[in-house]
Write an enzyme that holds these catalytic residues in place. Structure first.
Site, PDB file in Angstrom:
ATOM      1  N   SER A  54       0.834  -1.200   0.000  1.00  0.00           N
ATOM      2  CA  SER A  54       0.000   0.000   0.000  1.00  0.00           C
ATOM      3  C   SER A  54       0.870   1.252   0.000  1.00  0.00           C
ATOM      4  O   SER A  54       1.790   1.382   0.800  1.00  0.00           O
ATOM      5  CB  SER A  54      -0.899  -0.010   1.244  1.00  0.00           C
ATOM      6  OG  SER A  54      -1.678   1.154   1.290  1.00  0.00           O
ATOM      7  N   GLY A  55       0.567   2.178  -0.923  1.00  0.00           N
ATOM      8  CA  GLY A  55       1.328   3.412  -1.034  1.00  0.00           C
ATOM      9  C   GLY A  55       2.463   3.346  -2.035  1.00  0.00           C
ATOM     10  O   GLY A  55       3.191   4.330  -2.216  1.00  0.00           O
ATOM     11  N   THR A  60      -2.188   1.956  -8.015  1.00  0.00           N
ATOM     12  CA  THR A  60      -3.357   2.544  -8.676  1.00  0.00           C
ATOM     13  C   THR A  60      -2.938   3.552  -9.732  1.00  0.00           C
ATOM     14  O   THR A  60      -3.478   3.574 -10.845  1.00  0.00           O
ATOM     15  CB  THR A  60      -4.258   3.222  -7.627  1.00  0.00           C
ATOM     16  OG1 THR A  60      -4.661   2.254  -6.653  1.00  0.00           O
ATOM     17  CG2 THR A  60      -5.504   3.803  -8.284  1.00  0.00           C
ATOM     18  N   ASN A  86      -0.779   5.442   2.894  1.00  0.00           N
ATOM     19  CA  ASN A  86      -1.210   5.944   1.580  1.00  0.00           C
ATOM     20  C   ASN A  86      -2.489   6.744   1.757  1.00  0.00           C
ATOM     21  O   ASN A  86      -3.423   6.285   2.408  1.00  0.00           O
ATOM     22  CB  ASN A  86      -1.439   4.758   0.625  1.00  0.00           C
ATOM     23  CG  ASN A  86      -1.736   5.199  -0.792  1.00  0.00           C
ATOM     24  OD1 ASN A  86      -1.704   6.390  -1.096  1.00  0.00           O
ATOM     25  ND2 ASN A  86      -2.030   4.256  -1.649  1.00  0.00           N
ATOM     26  N   SER A 125      -5.396   4.733  -0.672  1.00  0.00           N
ATOM     27  CA  SER A 125      -5.083   3.306  -0.705  1.00  0.00           C
ATOM     28  C   SER A 125      -6.278   2.506  -1.213  1.00  0.00           C
ATOM     29  O   SER A 125      -7.405   2.673  -0.736  1.00  0.00           O
ATOM     30  CB  SER A 125      -4.697   2.832   0.697  1.00  0.00           C
ATOM     31  OG  SER A 125      -4.482   1.436   0.706  1.00  0.00           O
ATOM     32  N   SER A 126      -6.038   1.600  -2.190  1.00  0.00           N
ATOM     33  CA  SER A 126      -7.101   0.717  -2.681  1.00  0.00           C
ATOM     34  C   SER A 126      -7.338  -0.364  -1.638  1.00  0.00           C
ATOM     35  O   SER A 126      -6.423  -1.127  -1.313  1.00  0.00           O
ATOM     36  CB  SER A 126      -6.703   0.081  -4.017  1.00  0.00           C
ATOM     37  OG  SER A 126      -6.525   1.054  -5.005  1.00  0.00           O
ATOM     38  N   GLY A 132      -0.498  -5.630  -2.275  1.00  0.00           N
ATOM     39  CA  GLY A 132       0.786  -6.326  -2.174  1.00  0.00           C
ATOM     40  C   GLY A 132       0.887  -7.097  -0.874  1.00  0.00           C
ATOM     41  O   GLY A 132      -0.030  -7.120  -0.042  1.00  0.00           O
ATOM     42  N   GLU A 152       1.525  -8.018   2.802  1.00  0.00           N
ATOM     43  CA  GLU A 152       1.360  -7.164   3.975  1.00  0.00           C
ATOM     44  C   GLU A 152       1.927  -7.846   5.216  1.00  0.00           C
ATOM     45  O   GLU A 152       1.562  -8.989   5.529  1.00  0.00           O
ATOM     46  CB  GLU A 152      -0.119  -6.810   4.194  1.00  0.00           C
ATOM     47  CG  GLU A 152      -0.676  -5.897   3.114  1.00  0.00           C
ATOM     48  CD  GLU A 152      -2.070  -5.395   3.440  1.00  0.00           C
ATOM     49  OE1 GLU A 152      -2.667  -5.893   4.409  1.00  0.00           O
ATOM     50  OE2 GLU A 152      -2.564  -4.505   2.721  1.00  0.00           O
TER      51      GLU A 152
END
Length: 1110
Positions: free
Chosen positions: A110-111, A115, A160, A163-164, A390, A392
């Site tokens: 994330s970040g 996206t 992020n 973040s998605s 991704g 984690e």
């Protein structure tokens, strides 16, 4: 970038190493150092063969312009410096030209910029594919689906700001030309637990904040919401606002994107109502209430939020309230109802909120798919773009991290398999011997998680379905029993004794050794999150809603289709969807983008080695480099290879006339490169060691320096000779110009001297002639003066004699006149005394009348008939004549004024006169209508193409066309209608569509009722028993009430077939609505909130109209 600055190779002007396969020596430290060096020079993209590593710069870079798109368009992958556009172009050209389905896998934590990377890929494909109205529409819809999904599926996290919180896979479908036809989106594992709880420093999903910040006051009022975030329990307050993020502007962007994608306005409103309902649901709080059986029952503390939520969703409040207090369990033919305590009620509330939001998100994805799907059924080429979470590793990892990391294990497995397969296929295609490569196969980890018998997910499902007491601890005990001997599973309570004293492993946790490293999972919540239970009572309550979307979202709540089977677990559903995704990816040619974030501060120019190293490890990038380097590290087609290195050999420089492969063989033989360092493929040269490539590059650099020196020498010689020839030519030109200038100067001096001599001679001649002319003129003037004096003396003498004679004659005439007057006066003196008084009187009267008429002529009033002024009479005895003249003058100017009227203007004034007779001193609205002309057609029905069909339906000529409001008896609100009046009927039609709603013959109209006040309300009362009276009378409102009623009255008065329409003016009258009579009462009031007349329903028999005082 100009044409002279375009790079022609990956190896030109390289900062660090553009392709990690070429790095020497290969180690984790050199890998990280190369990334750092390129990042510090804003080179955020690096290759590992055909894989793109993308570093998040946390700032805008000028590398995504239209010029960049054209630069990378139709170029070889390694021809320019690393860029995401190069990968997108390679994938698009393979799809278009080689008919290979493609997929682009974007991974990273994330970040890291996943996206944004997917947006760049889609925008590049949209820019390079075909143009056209339909194609542009499809491209716009595909691009605009992103803002919608980001609003509902993205949130701010500590890592992020956008973040998605879901995985997205989009298949973009193309035709045989490479033009986009549509797309299909699949979503994976929305983090719905975020709806009810967010970690510290994070926000809920964007849409909640965007709605409260960007919606209009009217919209929020309809949704029963307030802008204050603190009023909603589901919204965290410590991070409610994000720097650099304008939620209000984002909301407008989302609304616009939904419109472009194809959402109808009522669908958008329904979606916003469900979002508002989730916020309201979070505000429900419960309190215990003791029952007689000794059990506690939950009750809602404040029912206001429940009431508002039920109004939004169209649910009966009592039904939903009961669902939060009781739970019904069904087993075959038996039903058991139990009470819910407070904790269970809060669980039910949160479960409903999570399910409501996640199902809404799934519906949004399906709705977008309906809009963007390809309309044609012909064979399509497909490019898939996978943007998924991704790997984690947090301090506290739960069920969500377990599922996400399982997905990444599968992606890593397919990544290694497809990379090796791609390498092997290229070796076979080029005719080079393939040697097996040793690598870590993570299939054993995937089997540990997904095995149908002994896998962790299978055991979790088995534990959830087992009767009896099921807890997270019983699930951990089962894992310790079954997986104790597995080499990648660790638990302190397992049979494996080496973990018994491992204090880094808590008792309520287990640890899995993933390909990216060891991850510690806390089992707390695994069973509940896998069950994802929603009580059947809540599903059935939702299904009873009158809302258009709720029934679609909760089909299991249908009592007619009760399914007693236990719903599928979250783990089972995710494992199935991941399996489908893997099968889909295996059918396509893969392209990889590995995203890395350089720091946790979300700041530019900061590179944290430890964080980047951690990501490099769990992304398996070093493994990827080793796989690529296991065979031949570098390969290139013969033509560009020969073109790049031909200057290193005299036989190939400057031009090689034979086949490119033979030229490369001659080149390498001349350079004495060892045979084991390269291999010849069918179309490419393969170089085993990067040192060999760098050797060629160094030789090329030295050769280019020698060539540059030679070119400089030749250029300088040419430049000096050119300069000398230019100087020589310039000297000749300068000499010629100087000689010309000298001759011109000499000629000009001679010419000026001649002109001076000529001017002096001409001046002397002119002065001599002037003197002669002046002397002649003086002589002529002297003669004239003497003659004039002589004639003047003679004339004065003659005039003196004539004047003397005239005086004598005048004196005689005067004396004679006086003598005659004396005689006459003496003779007529006696007659004058008798008639003098009457004559003096007549003369005086005559002079007064003459003065009166002359004064009246000067002070005459204007020709306007409404001008009431008239000059004052000077004498009292003229009063009668003065008034008569005033009357005659008024009649005369009225006649003059009428003679100017056209027939149309006469009709207008007749209507105004009729309006005066009907409403003057009776209706307060009448004075404001006097100055307004009666136009008749206010909507231009004959010219407006929108109403052409409506105009054709009306047989007679339209006398009046206007927009009126039809008053609804239920709530007093008005609906706009087109009002058409002809000589035989009146028509009411829908303003938007032009559809006829009612047509009433004027024969069926009995009377019209209006109030005495300044409102525009009027009631059209129909004759009882007529065909038009079935639906009842019409209560309408219009600003042009005076004109409408006047025209109705005149049509009735002019027709011999029907009786004259009665006009009833009263502040209280009855209106027949179908079977009921409703009293309409007008009362004075004050304007509120800027509104004027307000109509409210007081009860079933009374409508009260509040009219502001003027």
């Amino acid at each position: 970038m100009s044409k002279m600055e375009v790079k022609t190779s990956l190896l030109d002007n390289m900062i660090g190493v553009g392709d990690m396969v070429l790095i020497e020596p290969l180690s984790e430290d050199t890998f990280i150092e190369n990334l750092r060096k390129r990042f510090e020079h804003n080179e955020i993209y690096t290759y590992i063969g055909s894989v793109v590593i993308s570093m998040n710069p946390y700032k805008s870079l000028p590398i995504y312009t239209a010029e960049k798109v054209e630069e990378y368009r139709n170029r070889n992958f390694y021809e320019l410096s690393p860029h995401i556009y190069a990968l997108a172009d390679e994938a698009y050209r393979s799809l278009r030209d080689q008919d290979k389905d493609q997929c682009i896998l974007i991974t990273g934590e994330s970040g890291a910029g996943k996206t944004e990377a997917s947006k760049f890929v889609m925008s590049y494909v949209a820019a390079v594919c075909g143009k056209g109205q339909e194609v542009n529409k499809v491209k716009e819809q595909l691009l605009q689906s992103n803002p919608v999904l980001e609003a509902f599926g993205n949130a701010k996290t500590v890592r992020n700001d956008n973040s998605s919180r879901f995985g997205k896979y989009m298949d973009i479908e193309f035709d045989f030309k490479g033009d986009p036809l549509g797309g299909v989106i699949s979503n994976y594992l929305l983090e719905k637990s975020r709806v009810v709880k967010q970690p510290r420093g994070e926000r809920n999903f964007h849409i909640f904040y965007q709605l409260l910040s960007g919606a209009s006051d009217d919209t929020l009022k309809k949704l029963k919401l307030d802008r204050d975030f603190s009023k909603y329990n589901y919204l965290s307050l410590d991070s409610a606002t994000v720097n650099g993020l304008d939620d209000a502007a984002c909301f407008r962007t989302v609304r616009n994107a939904m419109q472009i994608v194809g959402f109808m306005e009522d669908e958008v409103q329904s979606v916003l109502e469900l979002v508002a309902a989730v916020l309201k649901l979070g505000n429900l709080e419960f309190k215990p209430e003791s029952r007689c059986n000794g059990f506690d029952e939950s009750r809602i503390k404040d029912k206001n939020d429940l009431k508002e939520m039920c109004e939004l969703l169209g649910i009966e409040q009592s039904v939903l309230e009961r669902a939060f207090s009781f739970r019904t369990v069904e087993a075959k033919m038996e039903k058991v109802s139990t009470t819910l305590n407070v904790a269970q009620a809060y669980y039910a509330r949160d479960a409903l909120a999570k399910n409501l939001y996640s199902r809404l998100f799934s519906w949004l994805v399906n709705r977008i798919n309906e809009s963007i799907k390809a309309q044609t059924k012909s064979r399509k080429k497909v490019m898939g773009v996978l943007d998924i979470y991704g790997f984690e590793i947090f301090e506290d990892n739960s069920f969500e991290q377990f599922i996400i990391n399982y997905c990444n294990e599968k992606l890593q497995q397919i990544f290694i398999e497809l990379t090796l397969r791609e390498e092997q296929e290229e070796y076979i295609r080029e005719g080079i011997e393939w040697t097996n490569i040793e690598y870590f196969n993570n299939a054993i980890i995937c089997d540990l998680i997904e095995n149908n018998k002994n896998g962790i997910l299978a055991m979790l499902d088995e534990e959830c379905l087992r009767p009896g007491t099921v807890t997270d601890e019983t699930f951990l005990d089962k894992l310790n029993t079954v997986c104790a001997e597995h080499q990648h599973f660790e638990s302190r309570q397992s049979k494996n004794s080496k973990f018994l004293t491992d204090h880094s492993l808590p008792h309520n946790c287990f640890r899995i050794q993933h390909y990216a490293g060891k991850v510690l999972y806390r089992v707390e919540g695994f069973v509940d999150k896998n069950n994802d239970l929603l009580y059947r009572d809540l599903s059935q309550a939702m299904y009873k809603a009158n809302h258009s979307l709720i029934k679609i979202l909760f089909p299991e709540g249908n009592p007619a289709k009760v399914n007693l089977k236990r719903p599928l677990t979250a783990g089972f559903q995710f494992r199935a969807s991941v399996g489908t995704l893997m099968k889909n990816l295996l059918t396509k040619n893969p392209n990889y983008i590995r995203c890395i974030k350089p720091n946790d501060k979300k700041a530019a120019h900061i590179f944290t080695d430890s964080l980047v190293c951690h990501q490099v490890r769990y992304l398996g990038l070093m493994e990827n480099v080793r796989v690529r380097r296991a065979g031949y590290a570098f390969r290139q087609a013969y033509e560009p290879c020969l073109e790049r290195y031909k200057m290193l050999c005299k036989q190939t420089w400057p031009h090689w006339k034979g086949p490119a492969r033979e030229g490369v063989e001659v080149l390498l033989k001349n350079l004495q490169v060892p045979a084991e360092e390269f291999a010849y493929g069918r179309s490419k040269i393969f170089i085993r060691n990067p040192r060999t490539l760098f050797f060629l590059e160094e030789k090329r650099r030295q050769c280019l320096e020698d060539l540059a020196t030679l070119i400089q020498k030749i250029y300088r010689g040419w430049k000096c000779r050119t300069h000398f020839l230019l100087l020589k030519k310039s000297q000749v030109v300068v000499a010629a110009w100087y000689r010309r200038f000298a001759q011109q100067k000499k000629y000009q001096n001679i010419r000026s001297s001649a002109l001076v001599v000529q001017s002096y001679i001409r001046g002397w001649k002119a002065r001599k002639l002037l003197r002669e002319l002046k002397h002649k003129k003086r002589c002529e003037e002297a003669v004239t003066t003497i003659s004039a004096y002589w004639h003047g003396t003679q004339a004065r003498r003659e005039l003196k004699l004539l004047k003397e004679e005239a005086r004598r004659k005048h004196a005689v005439a005067v004396i004679w006149a006086y003598w005659l007057g004396l005689k006459v006066r003496r003779e007529y003196r006696k007659f004058f005394r008798a008639n003098a008084g009457k004559k003096i009187y007549d003369f005086t009267i005559q002079r007064i009348m003459q003065k009166y008429f002359m004064g009246l002529k000067k002070t005459m009033p204007s020709m306007s008939p409404v001008d009431k002024s008239w000059p004052a009479r000077p004498y009292g005895f003229l009063d009668g004549m003065h008034q008569e003249l005033r009357r005659i003058f008024h009649l005369w100017r009225c006649k003059k004024y009428r003679s100017q009227f056209t027939e149309e203007k006469k009709a207008t004034y007749e209507e105004k006169l009729a309006a005066s007779e009907l409403f003057k001193d009776k209706k307060a609205l009448y004075p404001s209508s006097v100055g307004q002309p009666f136009k008749g057609d206010y909507v231009e029905i004959t010219k407006n193409p929108k109403y052409q069909k409506l105009n054709s339906l009306v047989e007679d000529k339209v006398l009046l066309a206007d927009v009126v409001s039809k008053i609804n008896r239920a709530n007093g609100k008005g609906a706009p209608r087109i009002f058409l009046l002809t000589k035989k009927s009146l028509v009411l039609a829908d303003q938007k569509t032009g559809q006829v709603k009612a047509s009433v013959p004027l024969l069926d109209l009995s009377s019209v009722s209006v109030s005495t006040q300044s409102d525009g309300f009027f009631a059209l009362k129909l004759k009882e028993g007529s065909t038009s009276a079935a639906k009842g009378d019409f209560l309408l409102s219009s600003d042009r009430l005076i004109e409408i009623i006047t025209k109705l009255h005149r049509i009735g008065a002019a027709s011999a077939e029907r009786n004259q329409i009665n006009i009833d003016i009263s502040d209280e009258f009855l209106v027949q609505f179908k079977q009921d009579k409703v009293c309409v009462k007008f009362i004075p009031g004050t304007p509120k909130n800027g509104n004027g007349v307000a109509c409210k329903r007081k009860n079933n028999r009374l409508l009260e109209v509040s009219v502001p005082s003027p």
